[in-house]
Design a protein around this motif. Structure first.
Motif, PDB file in Angstrom:
ATOM      1  N   THR A 108      12.123 -12.221  72.333  1.00  0.00           N
ATOM      2  CA  THR A 108      13.019 -12.596  73.609  1.00  0.00           C
ATOM      3  C   THR A 108      12.602 -11.545  74.548  1.00  0.00           C
ATOM      4  OG1 THR A 108      14.823 -13.430  72.078  1.00  0.00           O
ATOM      5  CG2 THR A 108      15.221 -13.327  74.515  1.00  0.00           C
ATOM      6  N   LEU A 109      12.333 -12.194  75.707  1.00  0.00           N
ATOM      7  CA  LEU A 109      11.917 -11.238  76.835  1.00  0.00           C
ATOM      8  C   LEU A 109      12.965 -11.983  78.109  1.00  0.00           C
ATOM      9  CD1 LEU A 109       8.136 -11.308  77.006  1.00  0.00           C
ATOM     10  CD2 LEU A 109       9.418  -9.454  76.332  1.00  0.00           C
ATOM     11  N   THR A 110      13.398 -11.018  78.997  1.00  0.00           N
ATOM     12  CA  THR A 110      14.035 -11.236  80.152  1.00  0.00           C
ATOM     13  C   THR A 110      13.592 -10.478  81.227  1.00  0.00           C
ATOM     14  OG1 THR A 110      15.474  -9.148  79.744  1.00  0.00           O
ATOM     15  CG2 THR A 110      16.120 -11.387  78.985  1.00  0.00           C
ATOM     16  N   GLN A 111      13.583 -11.260  82.448  1.00  0.00           N
ATOM     17  CA  GLN A 111      13.175 -10.674  83.788  1.00  0.00           C
ATOM     18  C   GLN A 111      14.107 -11.137  84.711  1.00  0.00           C
ATOM     19  OE1 GLN A 111       9.803  -9.178  84.155  1.00  0.00           O
ATOM     20  NE2 GLN A 111      10.530  -8.840  86.032  1.00  0.00           N
ATOM     21  N   ASN A 112      14.363 -10.191  85.656  1.00  0.00           N
ATOM     22  CA  ASN A 112      15.243 -10.499  86.961  1.00  0.00           C
ATOM     23  C   ASN A 112      14.158 -10.992  87.829  1.00  0.00           C
ATOM     24  OD1 ASN A 112      17.419  -9.246  86.026  1.00  0.00           O
ATOM     25  ND2 ASN A 112      17.026  -7.124  86.843  1.00  0.00           N
ATOM     26  N   ILE A 113      14.521 -12.279  88.363  1.00  0.00           N
ATOM     27  CA  ILE A 113      13.850 -12.987  89.433  1.00  0.00           C
ATOM     28  C   ILE A 113      14.158 -12.475  90.845  1.00  0.00           C
ATOM     29  CG2 ILE A 113      12.848 -15.108  90.225  1.00  0.00           C
ATOM     30  CD1 ILE A 113      11.719 -14.232  87.332  1.00  0.00           C
ATOM     31  N   HIS A 114      13.452 -12.237  91.856  1.00  0.00           N
ATOM     32  CA  HIS A 114      13.855 -12.055  93.239  1.00  0.00           C
ATOM     33  C   HIS A 114      14.751 -13.101  93.734  1.00  0.00           C
ATOM     34  CE1 HIS A 114      13.513 -11.097  97.573  1.00  0.00           C
ATOM     35  NE2 HIS A 114      13.187  -9.941  97.060  1.00  0.00           N
ATOM     36  N   PRO A 115      15.471 -12.821  94.593  1.00  0.00           N
ATOM     37  CA  PRO A 115      16.796 -13.942  95.083  1.00  0.00           C
ATOM     38  C   PRO A 115      15.987 -14.870  95.808  1.00  0.00           C
ATOM     39  CG  PRO A 115      17.273 -11.774  95.735  1.00  0.00           C
ATOM     40  CD  PRO A 115      16.152 -11.585  94.838  1.00  0.00           C
ATOM     41  N   ASN A 116      14.745 -14.714  96.427  1.00  0.00           N
ATOM     42  CA  ASN A 116      14.162 -15.836  97.433  1.00  0.00           C
ATOM     43  C   ASN A 116      13.564 -16.763  96.748  1.00  0.00           C
ATOM     44  OD1 ASN A 116      15.153 -14.130  99.139  1.00  0.00           O
ATOM     45  ND2 ASN A 116      13.128 -13.300 100.187  1.00  0.00           N
ATOM     46  N   MET A 117      13.011 -16.580  95.352  1.00  0.00           N
ATOM     47  CA  MET A 117      12.398 -17.505  94.556  1.00  0.00           C
ATOM     48  C   MET A 117      13.492 -18.281  93.771  1.00  0.00           C
ATOM     49  SD  MET A 117       9.149 -16.786  95.070  1.00  0.00           S
ATOM     50  CE  MET A 117       9.611 -16.234  96.653  1.00  0.00           C
ATOM     51  N   THR A 118      13.183 -19.601  93.859  1.00  0.00           N
ATOM     52  CA  THR A 118      13.726 -20.566  93.018  1.00  0.00           C
ATOM     53  C   THR A 118      12.801 -20.976  91.789  1.00  0.00           C
ATOM     54  OG1 THR A 118      14.560 -21.455  94.945  1.00  0.00           O
ATOM     55  CG2 THR A 118      14.699 -22.757  92.939  1.00  0.00           C
ATOM     56  N   VAL A 119      13.487 -20.909  90.679  1.00  0.00           N
ATOM     57  CA  VAL A 119      12.828 -21.395  89.273  1.00  0.00           C
ATOM     58  C   VAL A 119      13.574 -22.610  88.794  1.00  0.00           C
ATOM     59  CG1 VAL A 119      12.249 -20.675  86.969  1.00  0.00           C
ATOM     60  CG2 VAL A 119      12.221 -19.042  88.880  1.00  0.00           C
ATOM     61  N   GLU A 120      12.848 -23.552  88.517  1.00  0.00           N
ATOM     62  CA  GLU A 120      13.357 -24.498  87.976  1.00  0.00           C
ATOM     63  C   GLU A 120      12.711 -25.069  86.384  1.00  0.00           C
ATOM     64  OE1 GLU A 120      12.163 -27.440  90.973  1.00  0.00           O
ATOM     65  OE2 GLU A 120      13.561 -26.633  92.238  1.00  0.00           O
TER      66      GLU A 120
END
Length: 179
Positions: A32-44
């Protein structure tokens, strides 16, 4: 529009992706891997596909778009296939061996150089002059391989040292003899 950022990421069978509260989590057969995504980016996450979009064409958002998509893609590939770096050790008397979880290297110093693997990375030594570093996190595998290589980087005259398998060392000519 970013060419890389626009491309959707296909999720292979056996891999589960989830995005909530700005954190991307990818689970697969290898881990399992986790990554913080920048708040400006939208991931669907739509079925077997992940799309990354940006709110506008500001310079910062344009640069984050492709980066975010690539980081998520590296996570998906890591948990499904994993990453591998191979290193060669060249030089008279230079050799490596595995002792438990430690990589013990004789590199021409007066002492042995010892590096131990951690929970994210596994080290294999199929021969006395070959090191294989495996892991699911591309960044950690590359960083560890760079740290191993930095213990004795290849020199340009005889090519002695630790080098990547696909690395080409530009060779220099030695001293010209007196005539």
């Amino acid at each position: 529009m970013s060419r890389i950022g626009r491309k959707p990421i296909n999720i292979p069978a056996g891999v589960e992706a989830k995005f909530e509260n700005g954190v991307m989590t990818v689970k697969g057969p290898k881990g399992t891997l986790t990554q913080n995504i920048h708040p400006n980016m939208t991931v669907e996450v739509n079925g077997a596909e992940i799309n990354v979009t940006r709110p506008n064409d500001d310079k910062e958002n344009r640069s984050l778009h492709g980066l975010t998509r690539t980081l998520i893609f590296n996570m998906v590939v890591g948990v499904s296939e994993g990453y591998k770096k191979e290193l060669d050790v060249n030089g008279v008397g230079y050799r490596v061996q595995k002792q438990g979880k430690d990589l013990v290297m004789n590199l021409g110093y007066s002492h042995q150089v010892i590096m131990s693997d951690n929970e994210d990375i596994t080290i294999e030594v199929p021969g006395p002059n070959k090191i294989i570093i495996n892991g699911i996190d591309k960044q950690k595998v590359g960083q560890f391989a760079a740290e191993v290589r930095a213990k004795r980087p290849p020199e340009p005259y005889k090519g002695k040292g630790i080098k990547y398998v696909d690395e080409v060392i530009r060779r220099k000519e030695g001293k010209a003899g007196k005539k």
